[in-house]
Write a protein that holds these residues in place. Structure first.
Motif, PDB file in Angstrom:
ATOM      1  N   ILE A 315       0.830  -1.201   0.000  1.00 33.41           N
ATOM      2  CA  ILE A 315       0.000   0.000   0.000  1.00 33.41           C
ATOM      3  C   ILE A 315       0.867   1.255   0.000  1.00 33.41           C
ATOM      4  O   ILE A 315       0.512   2.263  -0.599  1.00 33.41           O
ATOM      5  CB  ILE A 315      -0.938  -0.016   1.232  1.00 33.41           C
ATOM      6  CG1 ILE A 315      -2.032  -1.049   1.028  1.00 33.41           C
ATOM      7  CG2 ILE A 315      -1.537   1.358   1.489  1.00 33.41           C
ATOM      8  CD1 ILE A 315      -3.078  -0.679  -0.003  1.00 33.41           C
ATOM      9  N   GLY A 316       1.974   1.202   0.676  1.00 34.88           N
ATOM     10  CA  GLY A 316       2.921   2.319   0.643  1.00 34.88           C
ATOM     11  C   GLY A 316       4.011   1.994  -0.358  1.00 34.88           C
ATOM     12  O   GLY A 316       4.768   1.048  -0.179  1.00 34.88           O
ATOM     13  N   ASN A 363       8.362   0.742   6.445  1.00 28.60           N
ATOM     14  CA  ASN A 363       7.409   1.227   5.443  1.00 28.60           C
ATOM     15  C   ASN A 363       6.181   0.328   5.591  1.00 28.60           C
ATOM     16  O   ASN A 363       6.110  -0.491   6.507  1.00 28.60           O
ATOM     17  CB  ASN A 363       8.017   1.146   4.035  1.00 28.60           C
ATOM     18  CG  ASN A 363       7.217   1.933   3.006  1.00 28.60           C
ATOM     19  OD1 ASN A 363       6.159   2.474   3.288  1.00 28.60           O
ATOM     20  ND2 ASN A 363       7.719   1.988   1.789  1.00 28.60           N
ATOM     21  N   ALA A 364       5.242   0.469   4.694  1.00 31.52           N
ATOM     22  CA  ALA A 364       4.105  -0.444   4.664  1.00 31.52           C
ATOM     23  C   ALA A 364       4.608  -1.878   4.504  1.00 31.52           C
ATOM     24  O   ALA A 364       5.758  -2.106   4.155  1.00 31.52           O
ATOM     25  CB  ALA A 364       3.185  -0.070   3.506  1.00 31.52           C
ATOM     26  N   GLY A 365       3.728  -2.836   4.740  1.00 29.95           N
ATOM     27  CA  GLY A 365       4.082  -4.242   4.604  1.00 29.95           C
ATOM     28  C   GLY A 365       4.683  -4.537   3.238  1.00 29.95           C
ATOM     29  O   GLY A 365       4.292  -3.941   2.232  1.00 29.95           O
TER      30      GLY A 365
END
Lengths: 723, 156
Positions: A315-316, A363-365
């Motif tokens: 997502i990021g 960071n995001a997954g």
């Protein structure tokens, strides 16, 4: 004693207690792990382990994650290995520390050691009513001692913190707007970078008007190094604007390079392959035997299953930050492997690795190897233009979809037979796949970062190599955990690699268990046997049987109770044939008119041995199931002959809040068994449970992922026409 | 061309200097220092950047600073603090309704927008209320529980 003493976990790399924990700040236990957090809850689990062994409250523990300047080299955070490697190391280091502290306390309080008790870091002598804290005993000093084979941790029977649900340490910052992520870090003098990627792999820059980007207010540098283009700006908004302007001011020469999307699997099966026979989970270079159907086969089923290339789709988008100071480089990255990243950067920039410090930042997954390492390299490339100042890069959404390394497409061809008694007597499994590995390399001739392909002194992408270790890459999950008398497992490593690929959560397991557990269903139907009983009769391992029986009970397993268009599907796997056991059931509904599959409810039963944080375990199992359901129902990287055409969430849709199942989860808590990672345990059984549920509900057998409404509708129409 | 804009964010007034078409997201994150809204896609497809504008859920990646000027902007930071959490924040912690947490801010904002309009949503309404937000880790079933818990808490 010439024989090397084998210590548990990562302690053979570094057995010094001080490398794993410190009591240098009053009232605080600092724990250092070489593993990294990406939302899987590893920080909390290792904190629980440390707090348990030291007998301190969990609130006292602070975790420092991977930093080449501060933590042990624990290589990659991958393969569900963090608890076994880092957790075990911290367990033994904390136990060794506690033993030293108790000796010191006994001396300080002048009482025998075995009369002492510990309460939250305070050592007490009930007999003399005297006490002393760990921090007083240490006086800010280091332990200066090592874990030895004699170090004895607590008995699991005495656990008070481990094995109980603990709230994740990292969640509050994420719920209150704290600076939790690499994108949020406040750094003095920060500049913002963006990369202008080519439109397709191998595209060559014919012309670029750098001046149009330079004119944008706030732009500090426009970097061109061969086909590598990027922006450095005072503000993020300026960097993004300049990125778009520069992209529009470039012309590229592109070539057609991809196979026909509609015939991807035929293409894979017809390419030059490296063929091996998988024996005991290990690919062996020898001729693949012919398939010989046994004479006593009552039913034989042949089927081909396939999964497409799929995206990590974080997502990021990937991000990195870097700063050059003279000949020294500091890099912040959300890489799964901070030390391997440093080694590869040293090769990419031809400098000693000692001059580079890599620090993990969240960071995001990532779910495997996404663009994290590449974005770190991009930041280092751009930061060279502004020595002494940090530059942070975040990829834009389309950069992420087009340039991240994908999970490989796979084709699984199976043939299996049952005898009259309903026992499987022959099992043949052939898997075709590209590599499930593609991380940066510590090689000057090919460090493997995308920027290395594009810059002036380009080095090519490394020759793809799969992990050929035991249950390693494409063949992970290919050998059945069931007790079949005769198996023949063949791995066909497809040599041409049309796409950039690397490790995506669970590697080959997703495709291989999809095929295995679908074939079990096909055989059971052919032989007229119950799907649960059919699995149990081939499973000797009591813990495996327990999860299958449990999930069936939870789901109220009864194939007869469902009306038209509804049904249940079940599937099981033991991850890597040696880790977490997981069985899942999906309740499935199929709309014949639209082809839409609904999965209102799913059930998980799992056994991960000792669950350090049972709530964290459940979270990982459930997340794995939903992500795998998304891969199964929706996801495929799309492409035309020249370009990747999956560039956003519309062209690469994932499962939404409207579509996800509600989940019921049960985890067997086995405190005396070894703790096993759980992050990849539900990935394998999920696609098969859905496919098996669709068959139960609608009578069509889905063998190709994703199960889009168009595909389901077409298959239902075909089945109707055939009737 | 940089211009001055007056923004009201979490009840406080801010004056920022930015190009009129600058996405509100970057102004919030980099000029005002409120980092809860995240860049996810820049195309109103993922919800990671959600904020409330005059009480309505909005995608801060696609709203310009000019269009946000003069309106009431609310970010996650404006809901509550660790000491005084908003019931929705407390519910997300109680249910451990996150994995990586990158989408969490947007989900809490979407939940606020949902519960403000419908204090007692059923499962279908919750699913619809969150349908513009993507979660890649698969924390969905916990998020559902958190929304239901928050609704109960807010109802007293």
């Amino acid at each position: 004693m010439s024989e090397e003493i084998k210590l548990p976990g990562s302690l053979n790399t570094d057995a010094r207690i001080d490398s794993w924990l410190a009591l240098d700040a009053a009232g605080i236990v600092n724990i250092f792990t070489g593993k990294v957090e990406f939302g899987q809850g590893v920080m909390t689990a290792v904190a629980q382990v440390g707090a348990e062994e030291l007998d301190v409250a969990l609130e006292r523990v602070r975790i420092k994650t991977a930093d080449t300047g501060a933590t042990v080299d624990e290589k990659l955070t991958a393969g569900s290995g963090s608890i076994e490697e880092s957790g075990t190391s911290i367990r033994f280091a904390a136990a060794a520390a506690r033993a030293i502290l108790m000796d010191k306390a006994a001396a300080a309080l002048d009482v025998p050691r075995d009369t002492l008790i510990v309460e939250d870091g305070t050592v007490k002598s009930p007999a003399t009513n005297r006490q002393v804290t760990y921090w007083d005993l240490m006086g800010g000093q280091k332990f200066d001692a090592e874990v030895t084979p004699a170090t004895k941790p607590k008995s699991p029977a005495d656990y008070r913190i481990v094995g109980k649900a603990a709230p994740r340490l990292d969640i509050p910052a994420k719920v209150f707007g704290g600076r939790a992520f690499i994108q949020d870090m406040e750094v003095a003098g920060l500049l913002h970078g963006r990369v202008v990627f080519p439109p397709s792999y191998g595209a060559k820059l014919k012309s670029a008007d750098l001046e149009v980007a330079k004119k944008i207010a706030g732009v500090v540098e426009v970097v061109r190094d061969g086909n590598f283009l990027g922006i450095v700006a005072e503000s993020e908004a300026a960097a993004v604007k300049a990125r778009d302007v520069l992209a529009a001011a470039c012309t590229w020469e592109e070539t057609a390079q991809y196979p026909d999307e509609d015939n991807l699997y035929d293409w894979m099966m017809s390419q030059e392959c490296e063929d091996t026979v998988v024996e005991g989970g290990i690919p062996v270079d020898k001729p693949i035997p012919e398939i010989v159907t046994p004479a006593d086969a009552a039913h034989t089923v042949e089927a081909i299953y396939a999964r497409p290339f799929q995206s990590h789709a974080s997502i990021g988008p990937s991000a990195g930050m870097a700063q050059w100071d003279g000949d020294r480089l500091t890099v912040w990255a959300h890489s799964q492997g901070i030390y391997p990243l440093r080694a590869a950067l040293a090769c990419a920039f031809d400098m000693p690795k000692e001059k580079i410090r890599c620090i993990h930042a969240e960071n995001a997954g990532v779910y495997g190897h996404n663009g994290a390492d590449d974005a770190a390299m991009d930041a280092a490339m751009l930061a060279r233009a502004v020595p002494g100042r940090p530059v942070r890069v975040q990829w834009m959404r389309d950069d992420e979809f087009k340039w991240e390394p994908y999970g490989s497409g796979m084709v699984m061809a199976l043939q299996a037979s049952v005898n009259k008694a309903g026992d499987i007597i022959d099992w043949n499994f052939d898997v075709w796949s590209n590599a499930h590995a593609g991380r940066p390399r510590a090689k000057k001739e090919t460090a493997g970062f995308i920027a290395c392909w594009h810059r002036e002194n380009a080095t090519p992408a490394p020759e793809p190599v799969d992990n050929n270790g035991k249950d390693g890459g494409a063949h992970r999950g290919a050998r059945p955990y069931y007790d079949f008398p005769k198996t023949r497992i063949a791995k066909h490593f497809v040599k041409p690699h049309p796409f950039r690929v690397s490790s995506l959560r669970a590697l080959g397991t997703f495709g291989n268990i999809f095929a295995t557990e679908s074939m079990l269903d096909e055989l059971a139907h052919e032989a007229g046997l119950d799907l649960v009983e059919f699995r149990l009769r081939h499973l000797k391992d009591a813990r495996a049987r327990a999860v299958v029986e449990k999930v069936a009970a939870m789901a109220g397993w009864d194939p007869k109770k469902w009306g038209k268009g509804k049904g249940q599907g079940i599937a099981f796997n033991r991850y890597k044939n040696s880790k977490c056991y997981a069985a899942v059931v999906f309740n499935v509904e199929v709309d014949e008119a639209t082809g839409v599959i609904k999965t209102p409810k799913a059930f998980i039963a799992a056994d991960a041995g000792l669950s350090i944080n049972p709530d964290g375990v459940a979270n990982q199992l459930e997340g794995g199931l939903i992500q795998a359901a998304s891969w199964t129902m929706k996801e495929a990287v799309r492409f035309d002959p020249v370009r990747i055409t999956s560039v956003d969430w519309e062209t690469y849709p994932i499962l939404t809040f409207r579509e996800v199942p509600e989940i019921e989860t049960f985890v067997f808590q086995r405190v005396t068994e070894k703790a096993m990672g759980v992050g990849e345990a539900t990935q394998g059984p999920t696609p098969a449970a859905i496919a098996n549920g669709v068959f139960a509900a609608a009578g069509v057998r889905l063998r190709e992922i994703p199960f889009t409404p168009e595909r389901v509708k077409r298959m239902m129409a075909e089945a109707k026409a055939a009737r | 061309m940089s211009e001055q804009f007056k923004l009201t964010i979490n009840g406080k007034s801010h004056t920022v200097s930015a190009d009129a078409d600058t996405p509100l997201l970057y102004v919030l994150r980099n000029d005002v220092g409120l980092v809860s809204p995240k860049y996810g896609c820049g195309q109103e497809q993922c919800g990671a950047c959600n904020v409330l504008i005059d009480g309505e859920k909005a995608f801060s990646c696609s709203v310009s600073v000019k269009d946000a000027a003069g309106k009431q902007v609310t970010t996650l930071e404006g809901l509550g603090t660790p000491e005084q959490p908003h019931p929705i924040q407390a519910a997300f912690i109680a249910e451990q309704a996150a994995q990586c947490g990158y989408c969490t801010s947007g989900l809490i904002i979407a939940t606020k927008a949902l519960l403000d309009k419908n204090p007692n949503p059923d499962m279908d309404a919750i699913r619809v209320g969150l349908q513009d937000n993507l979660c890649r880790c698969g924390a969905h079933s916990r998020v559902f529980r958190a929304v239901r818990r928050a609704a109960r808490e807010l109802a007293g």
